[in-house]
Design a protein around this motif. Structure first.
Motif, short mmCIF file in Angstrom:
data_model
loop_
_atom_site.label_atom_id
_atom_site.label_comp_id
_atom_site.label_asym_id
_atom_site.label_seq_id
_atom_site.Cartn_x
_atom_site.Cartn_y
_atom_site.Cartn_z
N UNK A 82 0.82 -1.22 0.00
CA UNK A 82 0.00 0.00 0.00
C UNK A 82 0.85 1.26 0.00
N UNK A 83 2.13 1.12 0.25
CA UNK A 83 2.98 2.32 0.34
C UNK A 83 3.75 2.53 -0.96
N UNK A 84 4.39 3.70 -1.01
CA UNK A 84 5.24 3.96 -2.18
C UNK A 84 6.50 3.12 -2.03
N UNK A 85 6.76 2.32 -3.03
CA UNK A 85 7.92 1.42 -2.97
C UNK A 85 8.82 1.70 -4.17
N UNK A 86 10.10 1.85 -3.89
CA UNK A 86 11.09 1.95 -4.96
C UNK A 86 11.66 0.56 -5.19
N UNK A 87 11.83 0.19 -6.43
CA UNK A 87 12.45 -1.11 -6.71
C UNK A 87 13.51 -0.92 -7.79
N UNK A 88 14.72 -1.31 -7.46
CA UNK A 88 15.84 -1.13 -8.39
C UNK A 88 16.36 -2.50 -8.79
N UNK A 89 16.19 -2.85 -10.05
CA UNK A 89 16.77 -4.09 -10.55
C UNK A 89 17.89 -3.75 -11.54
N UNK A 90 18.37 -4.76 -12.26
CA UNK A 90 19.51 -4.54 -13.16
C UNK A 90 19.22 -3.49 -14.23
N UNK A 91 17.97 -3.44 -14.71
CA UNK A 91 17.60 -2.47 -15.75
C UNK A 91 17.59 -1.05 -15.18
N UNK A 92 17.04 -0.91 -13.98
CA UNK A 92 16.99 0.42 -13.35
C UNK A 92 18.41 0.92 -13.09
N UNK A 93 19.25 0.03 -12.56
CA UNK A 93 20.63 0.43 -12.23
C UNK A 93 21.39 0.83 -13.49
N UNK A 94 21.15 0.10 -14.57
CA UNK A 94 21.79 0.39 -15.86
C UNK A 94 21.45 1.82 -16.32
N UNK A 95 20.18 2.16 -16.25
CA UNK A 95 19.76 3.50 -16.67
C UNK A 95 20.23 4.57 -15.68
N UNK A 96 20.27 4.21 -14.40
CA UNK A 96 20.73 5.18 -13.39
C UNK A 96 22.18 5.60 -13.70
N UNK A 97 22.99 4.65 -14.15
CA UNK A 97 24.38 4.99 -14.50
C UNK A 97 24.43 5.96 -15.68
N UNK A 98 23.60 5.71 -16.68
CA UNK A 98 23.57 6.60 -17.85
C UNK A 98 23.16 8.01 -17.43
N UNK A 99 22.11 8.09 -16.61
CA UNK A 99 21.62 9.41 -16.16
C UNK A 99 22.72 10.13 -15.38
N UNK A 100 23.38 9.39 -14.49
CA UNK A 100 24.40 9.99 -13.63
C UNK A 100 25.54 10.58 -14.47
N UNK A 101 26.04 9.79 -15.42
CA UNK A 101 27.19 10.24 -16.23
C UNK A 101 26.81 11.44 -17.09
N UNK A 102 25.66 11.36 -17.76
CA UNK A 102 25.30 12.45 -18.69
C UNK A 102 24.98 13.75 -17.96
N UNK A 103 24.28 13.67 -16.83
CA UNK A 103 23.94 14.91 -16.12
C UNK A 103 25.18 15.54 -15.51
N UNK A 104 26.08 14.71 -14.96
CA UNK A 104 27.31 15.26 -14.37
C UNK A 104 28.15 15.96 -15.44
N UNK A 105 28.37 15.27 -16.55
CA UNK A 105 29.18 15.87 -17.62
C UNK A 105 28.48 17.10 -18.21
N UNK A 106 27.16 17.04 -18.26
CA UNK A 106 26.40 18.19 -18.76
C UNK A 106 26.59 19.41 -17.88
#
Lengths: 523, 111
Positions: A82-106
């Motif tokens: 019933x609560x807000x749940x975050x779930x991070x699997x291999x796909x989420x982690x993969x995209x999180x890395x892309x977001x992190x690198x591009x925003x930092x370099x940006x």
């Protein structure tokens, strides 16, 4: 307190709080504001890496907001979350890395590129807000939260495209983007409402267990596919992309590439995790394949006739989105059949590998185009020429990016395209042939772009042109190194980053179990 | 050494790079015996513009390259460019059309 236990929420919370704090920090001066934004994104990148390592080592991570405990997904006496749940699997982690690198370099690139404009505290606040929205989309396990984060990315991205208000093209492109993003967002909201109305739940894992593929579920699926394909810029809903990418400041265009890819993330998450085998995989897979094929074909066709460098890169980027749709579409089309293990999973790996490669080489190309316009004041290829005399490093970076997007060995684009060609060929040889021909055309496009901008005698107008400042060269250097390294050691990338992401998509049960099997109140 | 397994074969960028480097080395060794034909400052270093003498400042720009390709495919390109009208209503019309097709396919074929 174990800080690492809270990483799933911190990757969203830190850039979000950073966004609100940026205008305050900006009162202390431009330097403090710039360093603050970079520090926030550096911290977020470190957390994203820690999160990815944890997920790749121990499987999906779950984080419950407002519960008795952060890992307590099912309250006592309940058998559904019933609560807000975050779930991070291999796909989420993969995209999180892309977001992190591009925003930092940006953010680093922005310090010089956008300097001199007024209202920069809003610029950095929007950049951090965009990062928070993208991280939120990939870590949430809740359908309504997914919509909320989608809207956050839409608002922030639109604001950033429109940031240079002195340019008519920026306002016009942002308006078009806003209209389309809003329509897409409303489609997602309607789809979420349909699912909530039917099942009284919003959690992806719980919905995935309940979903029946009724007529209403089919309508929701169609709305999701349409909205997320629009956000991903799939043909024929791609037309906002060549308007928005050139109009945005170059570092934002790079981040926008990642933002567009989040549309693919959503599409994959909905098809594989939410619906899984309950949808008609062959039909939905073919819809994704056709969208991909159209994107490849129309993207390269339109890139051939462009004179605006950033518009050219934008169109060729649409074609690359097509490769990602093609690879994963083949995997979806054979989901639940023996062909998945024969070639389907490999096609998915190719498509997913191409996502991270695309983020790097396309980002590199946009940054190189930004360096050119920063020094020459134009993006018109007819006016440019001979820049390699004065901008040697930018020329080298452009060659690396161009060779990678065209799929030339030994760059990263070759490795992912090779996997796509071979596995798609086993599914349908004609699809592979079209993809291969489009790659050849891409090479022709970038040969022309490079020849026009960099080769030839030094033009009098650009005699005094110099290389871009160091803070702009550094992100290009990092992306160029990543493009080369991912090409030289593709096996390591596939093994440690891509395979867990692909397995996470096909292993729907693991995603569901992480939520519904982890609580003590399961009945 | 690890290689990338592609499902049908394998790929090693390092082996490719070593092979390419070896090939260039062999070519370079052979090229030392070639006649040096490059003469700086002569006509041979000017661009060849279909036999026309180059006018001052004339150069090959982006619009010139692949002109023939685009001209030959005019029948394909004209409607394609027209479809990219830049009008947001048209963008939405495409989205509605695709939506209708997806609804028809999914709704029709599931029954």
């Amino acid at each position: 307190m174990d800080i690492l236990a809270h990483v799933p929420i911190l990757v969203v919370g830190i850039p979000l709080l950073g966004a609100f704090a940026t205008p305050l920090i900006g009162r202390a001066g431009a330097r403090a504001r710039n360093w603050f934004a970079i520090f926030i994104l550096l911290l977020t990148t470190a957390l994203a890496i820690a999160l990815a390592v944890s997920v790749y080592q121990s499987g999906p991570r779950v984080y419950v907001l407002g519960g008795q405990s952060f890992g307590f997904t099912l309250p006592s006496g309940y058998f559904f979350p019933i609560r807000i749940i975050l779930e991070v699997d291999g796909m989420s982690a993969f995209f999180a890395l892309i977001i992190a690198v591009t925003t930092l370099l940006g953010a680093i690139y922005s310090t010089a590129f956008i300097a001199g404009h007024s209202g920069l505290e809003k610029y950095y606040a929007l950049l951090l807000l965009l990062a928070a929205g993208m991280f939120g989309m990939v870590v949430t396990g809740d359908a309504f939260n997914f919509f909320v984060f989608l809207e956050i990315t839409s608002i922030a991205a639109t604001g950033l495209v429109a940031f240079r208000t002195g340019r008519a093209e920026s306002s016009e492109a942002a308006f078009k983007m806003m209209v389309l993003y809003n329509i897409g967002g409303l489609f997602v909201l309607l789809a979420v409402a349909i699912l909530y109305g039917q099942y009284g739940a919003l959690n992806f894992a719980y919905l995935a267990r309940l979903i029946e593929y009724s007529l209403l579920d089919v309508i929701a699926l169609a709305l999701f596919v349409l909205a997320l394909a629009l956000k991903a810029g799939a043909v024929p809903m791609h037309m906002w992309v060549p308007d928005a990418y050139p109009a945005a400041p170059a570092p934002i265009t790079m981040v926008m590439v990642a933002n567009t890819q989040i549309g693919l993330y959503g599409l994959y998450r909905i098809c594989f995790t939410l619906y899984g085998l309950k949808l008609t995989p062959a039909l939905v897979g073919w819809i994704v394949i056709i969208l991909g094929l159209a994107s490849i074909f129309i993207g390269v066709s339109m890139a051939v006739i462009q004179r605006d460098l950033k518009r050219l890169i934008a169109y060729s980027g649409i074609a690359q989105i097509g490769y990602m749709l093609l690879g994963v579409g083949v995997g979806l089309a054979v989901l639940g059949t023996p062909a998945l293990n024969s070639y389907g999973l490999m096609a998915m790996k190719g498509g997913i590998f191409h996502i991270i490669n695309h983020a790097f080489y396309e980002g590199l190309l946009f940054l190189a185009a930004g360096a050119i316009s920063y020094r020459t004041g134009t993006r018109n290829l007819d006016e440019l020429g001979g820049l390699a005399h004065n901008m040697r490093w930018t020329a080298i970076f452009f060659i690396i990016g161009g060779a990678a997007i065209a799929g030339l060995p030994p760059f990263n684009g070759f490795a992912s395209k090779l996997i796509i060609y071979e596995s798609v060929f086993k599914f349908n040889p004609i699809l592979a042939v079209i993809a291969l021909l489009a790659s050849i055309l891409t090479l022709a496009i970038y040969t022309r772009a490079f020849q026009s901008a960099f080769v030839g005698p030094q033009l009098p107008a650009y005699k005094d042109v110099r290389e871009a400042p160091a803070s702009m060269m550094f992100p290009m250097g990092v992306l160029a190194i990543l493009t080369v390294l991912f090409g030289l050691f593709p096996d390591l990338v596939v093994k440690y980053l891509v395979t867990p992401a692909a397995q996470a998509l096909v292993n729907q049960a693991q995603y569901i179990e992480a939520i519904l099997g982890a609580g003590l109140g399961v009945k | 050494m690890e290689v990338l397994r592609t499902g049908s074969g394998f790929w090693s960028a390092l082996v490719w790079a070593a092979t390419a480097l070896g090939s260039f080395l062999i070519i370079w060794l052979f090229s030392r015996a070639f006649e040096s034909g490059y003469k700086k400052g002569t006509d041979q270093t000017d661009p060849f513009l279909s036999g026309n003498p180059p006018a001052p400042g004339q150069r090959v720009t982006a619009s010139h390259i692949y002109w023939g390709f685009v001209e030959a495919l005019k029948g394909y390109y004209q409607p394609l460019v027209r479809a990219h009208s830049g009008i947001v209503n048209d963008y939405l019309a495409w989205a509605v059309l695709v939506g209708a097709i997806i609804f028809a396919l999914l709704g029709g074929l599931m029954r």
